[in-house]
Design an enzyme around this catalytic site. Sequence first.
Site, mmCIF file in Angstrom:
data_model
loop_
_atom_site.group_PDB
_atom_site.id
_atom_site.type_symbol
_atom_site.label_atom_id
_atom_site.label_comp_id
_atom_site.label_asym_id
_atom_site.label_seq_id
_atom_site.Cartn_x
_atom_site.Cartn_y
_atom_site.Cartn_z
ATOM 1 N N TRP A 181 125.307 28.982 68.317
ATOM 2 C CA TRP A 181 125.106 28.067 69.508
ATOM 3 C C TRP A 181 126.374 27.225 70.036
ATOM 4 C CZ3 TRP A 181 127.057 23.513 67.271
ATOM 5 C CH2 TRP A 181 126.957 23.380 66.111
ATOM 6 N N ASN A 182 127.504 27.407 69.181
ATOM 7 C CA ASN A 182 128.598 26.365 69.447
ATOM 8 C C ASN A 182 129.371 26.915 70.724
ATOM 9 O OD1 ASN A 182 129.634 28.457 68.090
ATOM 10 N ND2 ASN A 182 131.107 27.196 67.009
ATOM 11 N N LYS A 193 120.952 38.260 71.092
ATOM 12 C CA LYS A 193 119.895 37.183 70.924
ATOM 13 C C LYS A 193 120.648 35.850 70.947
ATOM 14 C CE LYS A 193 118.458 35.030 67.303
ATOM 15 N NZ LYS A 193 118.448 33.590 67.663
ATOM 16 N N PRO A 194 120.756 35.046 71.958
ATOM 17 C CA PRO A 194 121.206 33.503 71.970
ATOM 18 C C PRO A 194 120.594 32.865 70.855
ATOM 19 C CG PRO A 194 119.844 33.804 73.881
ATOM 20 C CD PRO A 194 119.764 35.289 73.305
ATOM 21 N N GLY A 248 128.175 33.312 62.818
ATOM 22 C CA GLY A 248 127.239 32.329 62.400
ATOM 23 C C GLY A 248 127.390 31.910 61.085
ATOM 24 N N LEU A 253 132.177 34.442 60.129
ATOM 25 C CA LEU A 253 131.276 33.505 59.185
ATOM 26 C C LEU A 253 131.782 32.166 58.834
ATOM 27 C CD1 LEU A 253 130.053 36.169 56.513
ATOM 28 C CD2 LEU A 253 128.929 35.867 58.812
ATOM 29 N N GLU A 277 131.885 23.524 54.272
ATOM 30 C CA GLU A 277 132.075 23.466 55.476
ATOM 31 C C GLU A 277 131.240 22.413 56.025
ATOM 32 O OE1 GLU A 277 132.331 26.507 59.148
ATOM 33 O OE2 GLU A 277 130.647 26.614 57.859
#
Length: 482
Positions: free
Chosen positions: A148-149, A172-173, A225, A248, A379
Amino acid sequence: MPENSHFIDGQWHEGEGDSIAVENPTTAEEITTVNNATEGEIEEALTAARSAQVAWGRRPPVERGALLRETASVIAENVEELSDLLIEEQGKTRSVAEFEVSATAEYVRYMADWDRRIEGEILPSDDQGESIHLVRKPYGVVGAIIPWNFPLFVLFRKLAPALVAGNTVIAKPSEETPLSTLRMWELVEEEVDFPDGVVNFLTGDGSVGEGITSSDVLDLISFTGHRDTGIAIAREAAKDLTETQLELGGKAPAIVWKDADIEKAVERILKANTSFAGQLCTSVERIYVHSDVQEEFERTYTDAAEDLSVGDPAEDPDMGPHVNEAELEKTRDAVERAREEGAKILTGGGPPADRTKGYWYEPTVVTDIDQDSVLMDEEIFGPVSPIVSVSSFDEVIEYSNETEYGLSAYVYTDSYSTAMRGAHEIEFGEVYVNRTLGEALQGFHTGWNQSGNSGEDGKHGALKYTRLKTVYHNYGDGEPGW
């Protein structure tokens, strides 16, 4: 707003699955909904991509490149509209949103030029009257799962090299930010004549991503992701030995040595920590400062953080909101846990006073923490700057490498030997010396360890979407081989 949820085999589909709300993180209000792709829609997209691949792979690369150049032009002509959607669905500030769209167009142009650059090799044979050709061929069908970023830029980090190499794609967004992607492809599809089935889009949550990546139709899975999701994809892909390309996340250290230019280090590290509210995998997440300059750095950095503007992203402040409540809670929880450990909050540590709606967190500077603090280990993906004092370069190298991640790292020093030692001894895929974040198109964005198993951009990123075939050409009268 885009009117449909899926693009399958050259046709738009409203979608038959459950609806998913897309929110504006600035206000936490619903913008619209998209639909989860059903099992049938996933299968339809996979079938379309497989059926289209042979003809697409046979098409001359210059024709594939020409279509990508047309795509780049469409994106470049619609920077304002696509940026507005990014701002609305994502909370990205206007300047960063416009940068993403413009950089996406530039990236597509760059990758299109690999239509005449992908090369094989010719090797001498052991046998008379024979040559050996190493030929680069497309994998076939690529599944691309987008975060999403940076939904447009990361999409084309995968889509552009995959297409120019002759692969077909199912993308796939993220369900958090699908609108800019869908609208972008509406604009492209109106102007660019891609064959049916070459590019397919499916919206939905993680179950849709799992439905795509678990299919034996795929020849390559490209995922950006969360680490845990990437590990799950790798395990599933191993069942069919499907190739994976995984990026990742990270836990980037920034080293500020005693001979660094403090003003420049503060400016560049702060940007690398707070751009898009720290929601980048290359964001600075830990700061190690030499004890000789710790006091000066902390004072200057805290003052600079307090001067940042936080507000409506459409008005282009320095920083906007988190993308959703879950990301905000993760940041808030990490800071509170550090506070319980005895950390000192120099500034920030909560939402701005004037923001009662949406997902907001101030730029936060934390000190008096140990290497084993949650802020130095996990993170965060938020605008939090934990600062730790160090006294030797051996110590700071040990601390920097004391992580499961290995994506980006930063070194600030005026000493050539210190810079070179940092560049060679930090066990990360990319190191920035005396600069802030931001990769070059011709570079190679790659993570080590649990930050991934591959990379993107440049020559090596383009070639990742090809595999080698060896062809023995015998034209002599002898008996080659065994």
